[in-house]
Design a protein around this motif. Sequence first.
Motif, short mmCIF file in Angstrom:
data_model
loop_
_atom_site.label_atom_id
_atom_site.label_comp_id
_atom_site.label_asym_id
_atom_site.label_seq_id
_atom_site.Cartn_x
_atom_site.Cartn_y
_atom_site.Cartn_z
N LEU A 18 0.84 -1.19 0.00
CA LEU A 18 0.00 0.00 0.00
C LEU A 18 0.88 1.25 0.00
CD1 LEU A 18 -2.69 -1.06 2.65
CD2 LEU A 18 -2.99 -0.90 0.17
N GLN A 19 0.29 2.37 -0.37
CA GLN A 19 1.07 3.61 -0.40
C GLN A 19 1.65 3.89 0.98
OE1 GLN A 19 -2.51 5.42 -1.04
NE2 GLN A 19 -2.69 4.91 -3.19
N ALA A 20 2.91 4.30 0.98
CA ALA A 20 3.61 4.52 2.24
C ALA A 20 2.95 5.61 3.07
CB ALA A 20 5.07 4.87 1.97
N GLU A 21 2.38 6.62 2.40
CA GLU A 21 1.80 7.75 3.12
C GLU A 21 0.33 7.56 3.47
OE1 GLU A 21 1.24 8.53 -1.28
OE2 GLU A 21 2.75 7.66 0.05
N LEU A 22 -0.24 6.39 3.17
CA LEU A 22 -1.66 6.16 3.40
C LEU A 22 -1.97 6.18 4.90
CD1 LEU A 22 -4.42 5.39 2.15
CD2 LEU A 22 -3.75 2.99 2.44
N THR A 23 -2.99 6.93 5.26
CA THR A 23 -3.45 6.96 6.64
C THR A 23 -4.93 6.62 6.67
OG1 THR A 23 -3.91 9.33 6.54
CG2 THR A 23 -1.74 8.66 7.37
N GLY A 24 -5.36 6.11 7.80
CA GLY A 24 -6.75 5.73 7.95
C GLY A 24 -7.48 6.62 8.94
N VAL A 25 -8.45 6.06 9.60
CA VAL A 25 -9.27 6.80 10.57
C VAL A 25 -8.39 7.30 11.72
CG1 VAL A 25 -11.18 6.60 12.21
CG2 VAL A 25 -11.35 5.52 9.95
N GLY A 26 -8.52 8.57 12.03
CA GLY A 26 -7.74 9.14 13.11
C GLY A 26 -6.28 9.36 12.77
N GLY A 27 -5.91 9.19 11.48
CA GLY A 27 -4.54 9.43 11.06
C GLY A 27 -3.60 8.25 11.22
N ALA A 28 -4.10 7.12 11.71
CA ALA A 28 -3.24 5.95 11.91
C ALA A 28 -3.05 5.20 10.60
CB ALA A 28 -3.85 5.02 12.95
N PRO A 29 -1.86 4.68 10.32
CA PRO A 29 -1.65 3.92 9.09
C PRO A 29 -2.32 2.55 9.18
CG PRO A 29 0.32 3.86 10.44
CD PRO A 29 -0.62 4.80 11.12
N PRO A 30 -2.87 2.05 8.07
CA PRO A 30 -3.46 0.71 8.09
C PRO A 30 -2.40 -0.37 8.15
CG PRO A 30 -3.57 1.63 5.89
CD PRO A 30 -3.02 2.71 6.77
N ALA A 31 -2.77 -1.49 8.73
CA ALA A 31 -1.88 -2.65 8.83
C ALA A 31 -2.63 -3.88 8.37
CB ALA A 31 -1.39 -2.82 10.27
N LEU A 32 -1.89 -4.94 8.07
CA LEU A 32 -2.48 -6.18 7.57
C LEU A 32 -2.40 -7.25 8.63
CD1 LEU A 32 -0.89 -6.21 3.98
CD2 LEU A 32 -2.95 -5.01 4.78
N LEU A 33 -3.55 -7.84 8.95
CA LEU A 33 -3.62 -8.92 9.92
C LEU A 33 -4.00 -10.20 9.17
CD1 LEU A 33 -5.37 -8.67 13.40
CD2 LEU A 33 -5.30 -10.79 12.09
N HIS A 34 -3.05 -11.12 9.02
CA HIS A 34 -3.25 -12.36 8.27
C HIS A 34 -3.84 -13.43 9.17
CE1 HIS A 34 -0.85 -11.32 4.57
NE2 HIS A 34 -0.44 -10.37 5.42
N HIS A 35 -4.83 -14.17 8.63
CA HIS A 35 -5.42 -15.27 9.40
C HIS A 35 -6.21 -16.18 8.46
CE1 HIS A 35 -6.57 -17.29 13.07
NE2 HIS A 35 -7.87 -17.17 12.78
N HIS A 36 -5.92 -17.46 8.49
CA HIS A 36 -6.64 -18.48 7.72
C HIS A 36 -6.72 -18.14 6.23
CE1 HIS A 36 -8.92 -20.86 11.06
NE2 HIS A 36 -7.70 -20.54 11.44
N GLY A 37 -5.62 -17.68 5.66
CA GLY A 37 -5.60 -17.37 4.24
C GLY A 37 -6.34 -16.10 3.86
N LEU A 38 -6.74 -15.31 4.83
CA LEU A 38 -7.40 -14.04 4.60
C LEU A 38 -6.61 -12.92 5.28
CD1 LEU A 38 -11.08 -15.19 5.26
CD2 LEU A 38 -10.11 -14.55 3.03
N VAL A 39 -6.92 -11.70 4.89
CA VAL A 39 -6.24 -10.54 5.46
C VAL A 39 -7.30 -9.54 5.90
CG1 VAL A 39 -4.68 -8.61 5.03
CG2 VAL A 39 -4.23 -10.83 3.97
#
Length: 265
Positions: A18-39
């Motif tokens: 994802l874009q390095a400068e991407l921010t989400g709600v409240g200004g926090a950057p999004p992260a990926l949580l992997h589980h059971h073949g899904l993200v």
Amino acid sequence: MTGLRYVYAVCRPFGTPLQAELTGVGGAPPALLHHHGLVAVVSTVPEADFSEEALKAHLEDLDWLAATARAHQGVVDALTTVTTPLPLRLATVFRDDSAVRTMIEAREDDFHALLDRLYDRVEWGVKVYMEAEPAETAAAPEPEPEPEPASAAAPRPGSGRDYLRRRRERSHAREENWQRAERFAHALHERLAERAEDFRLHPPQNAALSGTAGRNVLNAAYLVPRTHSEEFVELVDRTKDDEPGFRVELTGPWAAYSFTGEAAS
């Protein structure tokens, strides 16, 4: 991570960052949580803003809702450029990563089935507006009648009949224009539905609430393969000038909100 987990979408693992400068709600950057073949695409949000009680209060704050929706949409839009996301509802929040994983396990089969169906497909929105009610906007106001001489006690004959006739004519013009709008919207929808894999017909938007000029006569979403999107857009563009007095608006490409069962467009 500390704080609550805000979940934007669920998708399959993808290799493009994802874009390095991407921010989400409240200004926090999004992260990926992997589980059971899904993200699950998540970010951390403060409990002071996203606890159950805080959210109830924020639902009355239109500025807060608008800012949160823009941030949410920004992350989903970024995901749409690199993968096929399943967007979750605005303000979907869990206590911690473990709770997010539990949610994934509970809905795992549905997520996989939806991702199979929506893979490499996007949503296009098409709205048709009737630009104006001609009898209300085009008709000039009736001139005030000249005052009668004092000696003329009786009203001019036929004035009441003329008034009723004008009313009938205006009503008839509105009805004809509305029927023409319905025919145009129906014909356009039929042509677009033939080029799409699926569609959703949403209720027309209320102009007073949306702030959009004109009367909404078609509010539809179409599921289209990415590889056919250019043809779909060209088809919409070719129809924009087919009928005077109507405005056709195209939006997208979006993540397939209308086809996930999570949110309406």
